[in-house]
Design an enzyme around this catalytic site. Structure first.
Site, short mmCIF file in Angstrom:
data_model
loop_
_atom_site.label_atom_id
_atom_site.label_comp_id
_atom_site.label_asym_id
_atom_site.label_seq_id
_atom_site.Cartn_x
_atom_site.Cartn_y
_atom_site.Cartn_z
N SER A 1 0.91 -1.04 -0.01
CA SER A 1 0.00 -0.10 -0.07
C SER A 1 0.89 1.34 -0.11
CB SER A 1 -0.73 -0.13 1.14
OG SER A 1 -1.92 1.08 1.14
N TYR B 1 -5.04 8.55 -5.94
CA TYR B 1 -3.88 7.57 -5.68
C TYR B 1 -4.29 7.22 -4.09
CZ TYR B 1 0.44 5.74 -4.00
OH TYR B 1 1.53 4.87 -3.45
N LYS C 1 -5.64 3.35 -2.80
CA LYS C 1 -4.89 2.64 -1.75
C LYS C 1 -6.02 2.27 -0.63
CE LYS C 1 -0.68 2.12 -3.48
NZ LYS C 1 -0.28 0.75 -3.91
#
Length: 297
Positions: free
Chosen positions: A142, A156, A160
């Site tokens: 991650s 982004y 994650k």
């Protein structure tokens, strides 16, 4: 079968994004420990030297993790070649920068395709083999972006956060089969993540915020060697009881506690409102009531 210097049977790793950055460091560390590596990457040219240096212990696999069928074929090839899988590292990832409003649909979907769906496809492909053998360890790489969202990294972070939510569920589902799942949250490392990143077309309205962020980042990034992350990963997979989450780096460690404290403070401040929003009542009766009693999707 041969054994490692430590006297154990060599493990077989399946690593995505293995040709460079953290993925390459993970592959080198695994090989240094006497293990074998199915090294998957969009281009395997950079893996030729690694394969030559470790004859018979490296299987380069050309793979785009966004292609679900290709992922299944790559996993099948790795198992056919080495006979089993022990450690699966979902490392392949991309970074797209931009304010949330600036992303096109195609750009937003592309960010999710690699960072979330790629890991999902790999997990689905390896689980039948890991279930059958009753062992294995899936490691999801991650990011600090999995802890909190920040300006310019919203999509982004979204990818994650999605990865981590899915992985928490997978960890509970896989445990009954003897399969472990860990989420690794690295801070900054000297990889090409930033040099290879893509950017959304900027909107003038966000120019002041961008200027403010540039001042904050004026001193530049002070990151670490990928080798240190690889050393931590070896400790993780060597553990008999690996954690669900592992923070890598002082900065991300401190941030995790800071974010958690602020969330708990907010929850506590709004406790009265939260608790007042729930009061159990008996299920309504009748046709309309039965429909209303169904859980929301």
């Amino acid at each position: 079968m041969t054994t490692t210097a430590a006297g154990r049977t060599p493990r077989t790793w399946f690593i995505t994004g293995a040709s460079r950055g953290l993925g390459r460091a993970f592959a080198e560390a695994a090989l240094g420990a006497g293990d074998r590596v199915a090294a998957a990457a969009r281009s395997t040219a950079a893996l030729d030297e690694l394969a030559a240096a470790h004859p018979g212990r490296v299987l380069p696999l050309t793979l785009d993790v966004t292609d679900r069928e290709a992922v299944s074929r790559a996993v099948e090839a790795a198992v056919a070649h080495f006979g089993r899988l022990d450690v699966v590292v979902n490392n392949a990832g991309t970074l797209s920068m931009g304010m949330v409003e600036e992303f096109t649909e195609a750009e937003a979907r592309a960010q999710m395709e690699t960072n979330f769906f790629g890991a999902l496809w790999v997990g689905q492909a390896v689980m039948p083999y890991l279930r059958a053998q009753g062992s294995g360890h899936i490691v999801q790489i991650s990011s600090i972006g999995g802890l909190a969202g920040f300006p310019l990294s919203g999509l982004y972070a979204a990818s994650k956060f999605a990865l981590e939510g899915m992985s928490e569920a997978l960890a509970m589902e896989a445990a009954q089969f003897g399969v472990k799942v860990s989420i690794v949250q690295p801070g900054g490392y000297w990889t090409d993540l930033y040099t290879a990143m893509k950017a959304a077309t900027p909107l003038e309205a966000y120019a002041p915020l961008r200027a403010e962020l540039e001042k904050m980042w004026a001193e530049g990034s002070v990151d670490s060697e990928p080798r240190l992350a690889a050393e931590a990963l070896l400790k993780l997979v060597d553990s008999d009881e690996p954690p669900l989450r592992l923070l890598l780096g002082s900065m991300v460690y401190d941030l995790a506690f800071d974010v958690s404290r602020k969330r708990m403070e907010t929850w506590a401040a709004w406790e009265g409102t939260s608790r007042a929003a729930e009061k159990a009542v008996a299920a309504p009766v009748g046709e309309a009531g039965a429909a209303a009693a169904e859980p929301a999707s």
